[in-house]
Design a protein around this motif. Structure first.
Motif, PDB file in Angstrom:
ATOM      1  N   GLY A 169      25.423  40.303   8.948  1.00  0.00           N
ATOM      2  CA  GLY A 169      25.547  39.241   9.864  1.00  0.00           C
ATOM      3  C   GLY A 169      25.501  37.528   9.411  1.00  0.00           C
ATOM      4  N   VAL A 170      24.594  38.237   7.993  1.00  0.00           N
ATOM      5  CA  VAL A 170      24.091  36.859   7.392  1.00  0.00           C
ATOM      6  C   VAL A 170      25.268  36.283   6.202  1.00  0.00           C
ATOM      7  CG1 VAL A 170      22.001  37.563   6.848  1.00  0.00           C
ATOM      8  CG2 VAL A 170      23.479  37.859   5.206  1.00  0.00           C
ATOM      9  N   GLY A 171      26.276  36.809   6.330  1.00  0.00           N
ATOM     10  CA  GLY A 171      27.353  36.380   5.688  1.00  0.00           C
ATOM     11  C   GLY A 171      27.093  36.260   4.037  1.00  0.00           C
ATOM     12  N   ALA A 172      27.265  35.501   3.682  1.00  0.00           N
ATOM     13  CA  ALA A 172      27.673  35.392   1.902  1.00  0.00           C
ATOM     14  C   ALA A 172      26.209  35.164   1.142  1.00  0.00           C
ATOM     15  CB  ALA A 172      28.393  34.361   1.372  1.00  0.00           C
ATOM     16  N   HIS A 173      25.528  35.710   0.367  1.00  0.00           N
ATOM     17  CA  HIS A 173      24.381  35.973   0.322  1.00  0.00           C
ATOM     18  C   HIS A 173      24.067  36.092  -1.796  1.00  0.00           C
ATOM     19  CE1 HIS A 173      24.023  40.338  -0.206  1.00  0.00           C
ATOM     20  NE2 HIS A 173      24.682  40.706   0.509  1.00  0.00           N
ATOM     21  N   VAL A 174      22.478  35.966  -2.274  1.00  0.00           N
ATOM     22  CA  VAL A 174      22.564  35.880  -3.185  1.00  0.00           C
ATOM     23  C   VAL A 174      22.334  37.346  -4.050  1.00  0.00           C
ATOM     24  CG1 VAL A 174      21.269  33.467  -3.681  1.00  0.00           C
ATOM     25  CG2 VAL A 174      19.905  35.800  -3.317  1.00  0.00           C
ATOM     26  N   GLY A 175      22.590  38.133  -2.837  1.00  0.00           N
ATOM     27  CA  GLY A 175      22.275  39.789  -3.537  1.00  0.00           C
ATOM     28  C   GLY A 175      23.626  40.487  -3.784  1.00  0.00           C
ATOM     29  N   LEU A 176      24.554  39.604  -3.395  1.00  0.00           N
ATOM     30  CA  LEU A 176      26.136  40.573  -3.994  1.00  0.00           C
ATOM     31  C   LEU A 176      26.268  40.551  -4.887  1.00  0.00           C
ATOM     32  CD1 LEU A 176      28.057  37.727  -0.738  1.00  0.00           C
ATOM     33  CD2 LEU A 176      27.894  40.386  -0.921  1.00  0.00           C
ATOM     34  N   ASP A 177      25.726  40.326  -6.058  1.00  0.00           N
ATOM     35  CA  ASP A 177      25.981  40.604  -7.302  1.00  0.00           C
ATOM     36  C   ASP A 177      25.743  42.106  -7.696  1.00  0.00           C
ATOM     37  OD1 ASP A 177      27.413  38.002  -7.784  1.00  0.00           O
ATOM     38  OD2 ASP A 177      24.534  37.013  -8.440  1.00  0.00           O
ATOM     39  N   GLY A 178      24.658  42.529  -6.635  1.00  0.00           N
ATOM     40  CA  GLY A 178      24.321  43.469  -6.953  1.00  0.00           C
ATOM     41  C   GLY A 178      22.882  44.758  -6.788  1.00  0.00           C
ATOM     42  N   SER A 179      22.421  45.007  -6.885  1.00  0.00           N
ATOM     43  CA  SER A 179      20.739  46.093  -6.914  1.00  0.00           C
ATOM     44  C   SER A 179      19.947  45.591  -7.834  1.00  0.00           C
ATOM     45  CB  SER A 179      20.879  47.166  -6.009  1.00  0.00           C
ATOM     46  OG  SER A 179      22.110  47.688  -4.851  1.00  0.00           O
ATOM     47  N   PHE A 180      19.246  44.992  -7.393  1.00  0.00           N
ATOM     48  CA  PHE A 180      17.927  45.574  -8.519  1.00  0.00           C
ATOM     49  C   PHE A 180      16.415  45.048  -8.359  1.00  0.00           C
ATOM     50  CE2 PHE A 180      18.371  41.290  -6.515  1.00  0.00           C
ATOM     51  CZ  PHE A 180      17.160  40.569  -6.074  1.00  0.00           C
ATOM     52  N   THR A 181      15.429  45.695  -9.292  1.00  0.00           N
ATOM     53  CA  THR A 181      14.469  45.531  -8.778  1.00  0.00           C
ATOM     54  C   THR A 181      12.782  45.097  -9.869  1.00  0.00           C
ATOM     55  OG1 THR A 181      14.672  48.366  -7.911  1.00  0.00           O
ATOM     56  CG2 THR A 181      12.338  47.668  -8.343  1.00  0.00           C
ATOM     57  N   VAL A 182      12.720  44.524  -9.318  1.00  0.00           N
ATOM     58  CA  VAL A 182      11.261  44.478  -9.795  1.00  0.00           C
ATOM     59  C   VAL A 182       9.804  44.562  -9.401  1.00  0.00           C
ATOM     60  CG1 VAL A 182       9.966  41.883 -10.573  1.00  0.00           C
ATOM     61  CG2 VAL A 182      12.412  40.915  -9.209  1.00  0.00           C
ATOM     62  N   LEU A 183       9.192  45.238 -11.488  1.00  0.00           N
ATOM     63  CA  LEU A 183       8.146  45.537 -10.940  1.00  0.00           C
ATOM     64  C   LEU A 183       7.359  44.842 -11.344  1.00  0.00           C
ATOM     65  CD1 LEU A 183       9.828  48.916 -12.718  1.00  0.00           C
ATOM     66  CD2 LEU A 183       9.689  48.718 -10.143  1.00  0.00           C
ATOM     67  N   GLU A 202      14.525  34.039 -12.032  1.00  0.00           N
ATOM     68  CA  GLU A 202      15.488  33.899 -11.061  1.00  0.00           C
ATOM     69  C   GLU A 202      15.712  35.674 -10.365  1.00  0.00           C
ATOM     70  OE1 GLU A 202      19.485  33.423  -9.820  1.00  0.00           O
ATOM     71  OE2 GLU A 202      18.278  32.625 -10.677  1.00  0.00           O
ATOM     72  N   GLY A 203      15.426  36.995 -10.864  1.00  0.00           N
ATOM     73  CA  GLY A 203      15.387  37.945 -10.381  1.00  0.00           C
ATOM     74  C   GLY A 203      14.392  37.902  -8.835  1.00  0.00           C
ATOM     75  N   SER A 204      12.908  36.689  -8.887  1.00  0.00           N
ATOM     76  CA  SER A 204      11.894  36.622  -8.142  1.00  0.00           C
ATOM     77  C   SER A 204      12.056  35.821  -6.843  1.00  0.00           C
ATOM     78  CB  SER A 204      10.944  36.463  -8.943  1.00  0.00           C
ATOM     79  OG  SER A 204      10.267  37.499  -9.913  1.00  0.00           O
ATOM     80  N   LEU A 205      13.312  34.748  -7.384  1.00  0.00           N
ATOM     81  CA  LEU A 205      13.922  33.903  -6.731  1.00  0.00           C
ATOM     82  C   LEU A 205      14.569  34.146  -6.043  1.00  0.00           C
ATOM     83  CD1 LEU A 205      13.665  30.936  -5.923  1.00  0.00           C
ATOM     84  CD2 LEU A 205      15.929  30.901  -7.440  1.00  0.00           C
ATOM     85  N   ARG A 206      15.987  35.487  -6.203  1.00  0.00           N
ATOM     86  CA  ARG A 206      16.839  35.703  -5.523  1.00  0.00           C
ATOM     87  C   ARG A 206      16.029  37.003  -4.244  1.00  0.00           C
ATOM     88  NH1 ARG A 206      22.409  37.454  -7.942  1.00  0.00           N
ATOM     89  NH2 ARG A 206      22.719  35.488  -9.541  1.00  0.00           N
ATOM     90  N   TYR A 207      14.864  37.746  -4.901  1.00  0.00           N
ATOM     91  CA  TYR A 207      14.256  38.673  -4.279  1.00  0.00           C
ATOM     92  C   TYR A 207      14.011  37.789  -2.705  1.00  0.00           C
ATOM     93  CZ  TYR A 207      12.221  42.846  -1.945  1.00  0.00           C
ATOM     94  OH  TYR A 207      11.199  43.018  -1.232  1.00  0.00           O
ATOM     95  N   ASP A 208      12.856  36.435  -2.945  1.00  0.00           N
ATOM     96  CA  ASP A 208      12.381  35.997  -1.763  1.00  0.00           C
ATOM     97  C   ASP A 208      13.461  35.416  -0.920  1.00  0.00           C
ATOM     98  OD1 ASP A 208       9.812  36.456  -3.275  1.00  0.00           O
ATOM     99  OD2 ASP A 208      10.166  34.588  -3.998  1.00  0.00           O
ATOM    100  N   HIS A 209      14.847  34.823  -1.776  1.00  0.00           N
ATOM    101  CA  HIS A 209      15.644  34.962  -0.538  1.00  0.00           C
ATOM    102  C   HIS A 209      16.128  36.357   0.478  1.00  0.00           C
ATOM    103  CE1 HIS A 209      16.719  30.321  -1.392  1.00  0.00           C
ATOM    104  NE2 HIS A 209      16.341  30.112  -2.896  1.00  0.00           N
ATOM    105  N   LEU A 210      16.131  37.114  -0.305  1.00  0.00           N
ATOM    106  CA  LEU A 210      16.752  38.218   0.718  1.00  0.00           C
ATOM    107  C   LEU A 210      15.933  38.545   1.508  1.00  0.00           C
ATOM    108  CD1 LEU A 210      18.334  39.842  -2.417  1.00  0.00           C
ATOM    109  CD2 LEU A 210      19.016  38.808  -0.538  1.00  0.00           C
ATOM    110  N   GLN A 211      14.859  38.608   0.969  1.00  0.00           N
ATOM    111  CA  GLN A 211      13.176  39.467   2.247  1.00  0.00           C
ATOM    112  C   GLN A 211      12.910  37.573   3.125  1.00  0.00           C
ATOM    113  OE1 GLN A 211       9.677  38.509   0.530  1.00  0.00           O
ATOM    114  NE2 GLN A 211       9.181  40.985   1.515  1.00  0.00           N
ATOM    115  N   ALA A 212      12.912  36.467   2.857  1.00  0.00           N
ATOM    116  CA  ALA A 212      13.936  35.572   3.895  1.00  0.00           C
ATOM    117  C   ALA A 212      13.971  35.737   4.865  1.00  0.00           C
ATOM    118  CB  ALA A 212      13.092  34.331   3.562  1.00  0.00           C
ATOM    119  N   THR A 213      15.785  35.500   4.518  1.00  0.00           N
ATOM    120  CA  THR A 213      17.018  36.248   4.901  1.00  0.00           C
ATOM    121  C   THR A 213      16.724  37.432   6.455  1.00  0.00           C
ATOM    122  OG1 THR A 213      18.242  34.674   3.520  1.00  0.00           O
ATOM    123  CG2 THR A 213      19.865  35.990   5.209  1.00  0.00           C
ATOM    124  N   ALA A 214      16.248  38.554   5.298  1.00  0.00           N
ATOM    125  CA  ALA A 214      16.609  39.601   6.559  1.00  0.00           C
ATOM    126  C   ALA A 214      15.852  39.714   7.222  1.00  0.00           C
ATOM    127  CB  ALA A 214      16.206  40.575   5.574  1.00  0.00           C
TER     128      ALA A 214
END
Length: 282
Positions: free
Chosen positions: A198-212, A240-252
């Protein structure tokens, strides 16, 4: 057939393991079948491992250590052997993953490797070929040992709802995989959130990633394409990775609501009712 005397113990961790197993077995004056009887396996399996034609498991290594009194040598060595079974391009990432203090991962299509059940992993790894499948699955499961450490890494995984619906290995495999995700609620250092359709378009549509993130080393961001993986400690990529992850975490969904969605999909889509069994497609 490989001649064990021709094995170069420096060629690989697997060759070294086989070389040492044969050497210490002979020092103990045991035939292959005799050692097999002691550790509840066949002499043929002992021979295959001694000739580097079979990859040992951690359980096998622990039993060999007990039988030969090797003070945990094979239990320590098997970790290197199993890691060597991972794709060459992935091994460096696995080493960094094992050292990480904090793992933040977004998964667009599949359950993160550290959270996979053996059956789910087998279905994924066996899509193209069964060659060496047992060793590949064992290597992936061995990665998960970091979650059983006394001080495991803190791990927060955000997964697209698509992960819950992408049927891998059939209904029973998926049901057990989702049930496993629900058991993670009991581990305070592992958190799972679902990003709903239901969130529609989001910053993770480009693909999976991991921040260590590490206590003593530079942080890294990891991505994959269909050929290999890519690690970088570039500050801009990390930002960029951290910012995208923060957006995804907040939207989930929240952790609690995510668990409720996982449970609902598990029952409605993979419950015990008649229907066609799915299969993984190449």
């Amino acid at each position: 057939m490989v001649n064990i005397r021709d094995l170069d113990p420096s060629a690989s961790p697997l060759d070294y393991y086989g070389f040492e197993l044969r050497r210490l077995r002979q020092e103990a004056a045991l035939k292959q079948h005799a050692l097999g009887s002691i550790i509840f396996c066949t002499g043929s399996l002992i021979g295959q491992i001694e000739t580097a034609r079979k990859v040992p498991t951690r359980d096998f290594s622990e039993r060999v250590d007990a039988a030969l009194g090797t003070d945990g040598m094979f239990s320590r060595l098997v970790g290197l052997v199993l890691r060597s079974q991972l794709p060459t391009w992935f091994q460096a990432y696995a080493e960094m993953e094992a050292k990480a203090a904090y793992i933040s991962s977004f998964q667009a299509q599949l359950v993160y490797g550290l959270l996979q059940t053996p059956e789910y992993a087998r279905a994924l790894l066996g899509v193209r070929t069964d060659d060496g499948l047992d060793a590949k699955v064992e290597a992936r499961m061995d990665r998960q040992r970091i979650l059983q450490r006394e001080n495991p890494p803190l791990m927060w995984v955000v997964m697209s709802e698509a992960v819950l619906h992408q049927e891998v290995g059939g209904r029973e495999v998926m049901r057990n995989q989702l049930a496993h995700l629900l058991t993670l609620e009991r581990r305070e250092w592992v958190q799972v959130q679902i990003l709903p359709f239901g969130v529609g378009a989001h910053v993770g549509l480009d693909g999976s990633f991991t921040v260590l993130r590490f206590d003593d080393d530079p942080d890294i961001v990891y991505t994959e394409d269909f050929v290999q993986g890519h690690m970088t400690a570039n500050p801009q990529a990390l930002r960029e990775g951290s910012l995208r992850y923060d957006h995804l975490q907040a939207t989930a969904l929240s952790v609690g609501d995510s668990a409720a969605l996982i449970a609902r999909v598990m029952e409605e889509r993979y419950g015990h009712h008649p229907g066609p069994v799915g299969r993984t497609l190449a």
